[in-house]
Design a protein around this motif. Structure first.
Motif, PDB file in Angstrom:
ATOM      1  N   LEU A  87      50.554  91.425   9.653  1.00  0.00           N
ATOM      2  CA  LEU A  87      51.456  91.770  10.752  1.00  0.00           C
ATOM      3  C   LEU A  87      52.663  92.548  10.238  1.00  0.00           C
ATOM      4  CD1 LEU A  87      51.244  88.456  12.763  1.00  0.00           C
ATOM      5  CD2 LEU A  87      50.694  90.715  13.660  1.00  0.00           C
ATOM      6  N   LEU A  88      53.180  92.148   9.079  1.00  0.00           N
ATOM      7  CA  LEU A  88      54.296  92.888   8.480  1.00  0.00           C
ATOM      8  C   LEU A  88      53.874  94.287   8.051  1.00  0.00           C
ATOM      9  CD1 LEU A  88      56.226  90.308   6.299  1.00  0.00           C
ATOM     10  CD2 LEU A  88      57.065  91.563   8.271  1.00  0.00           C
ATOM     11  N   ILE A  89      52.710  94.399   7.435  1.00  0.00           N
ATOM     12  CA  ILE A  89      52.218  95.699   6.991  1.00  0.00           C
ATOM     13  C   ILE A  89      52.000  96.622   8.179  1.00  0.00           C
ATOM     14  CG2 ILE A  89      50.221  96.863   5.959  1.00  0.00           C
ATOM     15  CD1 ILE A  89      50.026  94.494   4.005  1.00  0.00           C
ATOM     16  N   ALA A 119      52.583  83.819  18.633  1.00  0.00           N
ATOM     17  CA  ALA A 119      52.365  84.971  17.753  1.00  0.00           C
ATOM     18  C   ALA A 119      51.232  85.848  18.279  1.00  0.00           C
ATOM     19  CB  ALA A 119      52.062  84.507  16.334  1.00  0.00           C
ATOM     20  N   LEU A 120      50.187  85.223  18.799  1.00  0.00           N
ATOM     21  CA  LEU A 120      49.080  85.978  19.389  1.00  0.00           C
ATOM     22  C   LEU A 120      49.556  86.776  20.603  1.00  0.00           C
ATOM     23  CD1 LEU A 120      46.037  86.647  19.551  1.00  0.00           C
ATOM     24  CD2 LEU A 120      45.789  84.619  20.986  1.00  0.00           C
ATOM     25  N   ILE A 121      50.365  86.160  21.428  1.00  0.00           N
ATOM     26  CA  ILE A 121      50.894  86.850  22.608  1.00  0.00           C
ATOM     27  C   ILE A 121      51.744  88.044  22.188  1.00  0.00           C
ATOM     28  CG2 ILE A 121      52.475  86.608  24.573  1.00  0.00           C
ATOM     29  CD1 ILE A 121      51.409  83.671  24.769  1.00  0.00           C
ATOM     30  N   PHE A 122      52.616  87.844  21.195  1.00  0.00           N
ATOM     31  CA  PHE A 122      53.443  88.953  20.722  1.00  0.00           C
ATOM     32  C   PHE A 122      52.598  90.053  20.094  1.00  0.00           C
ATOM     33  CE2 PHE A 122      57.239  86.148  20.910  1.00  0.00           C
ATOM     34  CZ  PHE A 122      58.076  87.029  21.576  1.00  0.00           C
ATOM     35  N   VAL A 155      58.364  89.525  14.987  1.00  0.00           N
ATOM     36  CA  VAL A 155      58.456  88.154  15.516  1.00  0.00           C
ATOM     37  C   VAL A 155      57.138  87.412  15.288  1.00  0.00           C
ATOM     38  CG1 VAL A 155      58.697  86.791  17.634  1.00  0.00           C
ATOM     39  CG2 VAL A 155      60.248  88.695  17.188  1.00  0.00           C
ATOM     40  N   ALA A 156      56.018  88.084  15.528  1.00  0.00           N
ATOM     41  CA  ALA A 156      54.715  87.448  15.312  1.00  0.00           C
ATOM     42  C   ALA A 156      54.521  87.091  13.844  1.00  0.00           C
ATOM     43  CB  ALA A 156      53.594  88.372  15.791  1.00  0.00           C
ATOM     44  N   ALA A 157      54.926  87.971  12.938  1.00  0.00           N
ATOM     45  CA  ALA A 157      54.800  87.698  11.502  1.00  0.00           C
ATOM     46  C   ALA A 157      55.671  86.507  11.104  1.00  0.00           C
ATOM     47  CB  ALA A 157      55.180  88.930  10.688  1.00  0.00           C
TER      48      ALA A 157
END
Length: 124
Positions: A53-55, A105-108, A13-15
């Protein structure tokens, strides 16, 4: 079906949020939208955040590195938020709702790191 690794979902979700933020306008100057595409270094930072983030989703076999990478991702997303703030305030632009995307995104990312640390405590 039960999701065993919630941090993977949080990182995904963040990515996605960072990738969306890289291509959407986050401010307006006299009615004209300001997107990160107008600032190549800022866009590269946002895409780098999304890519890392995906990696990080697939680094679960090395938990210690997984946690460090999540912390690095959080700092990069925070840097993106700071860059957006600097761009907005130096150009005199007004913010739009899309500025909330990297904040969420930072929170996630932080929640995912917390779940990783909980996994580490469980394994130790």
């Amino acid at each position: 079906m039960v999701i065993q690794r919630w941090q993977s979902l949080f990182l995904l979700v963040a990515a996605a949020l960072m990738a969306i933020f890289a291509f959407t306008p986050f401010a307006t100057i006299e009615g004209a939208p300001v997107a990160s595409t107008a600032y190549p270094a800022f866009m590269a930072l946002n895409l780098l955040c999304a890519l890392l983030l995906l990696i990080n989703i697939f680094l679960f076999k090395n938990l210690k590195f997984h946690i460090k990478q999540a912390l690095l991702n959080s700092f990069l997303v925070l840097g993106s938020i700071c860059c957006a703030a600097v761009i907005t305030f130096t150009t005199g632009a007004s913010l739009s709702w899309q500025i909330a995307l990297p904040v969420v995104a930072l929170i996630f990312s932080l929640i995912a790191r917390r779940r990783m640390c909980a996994d580490k405590r469980l394994l130790d």
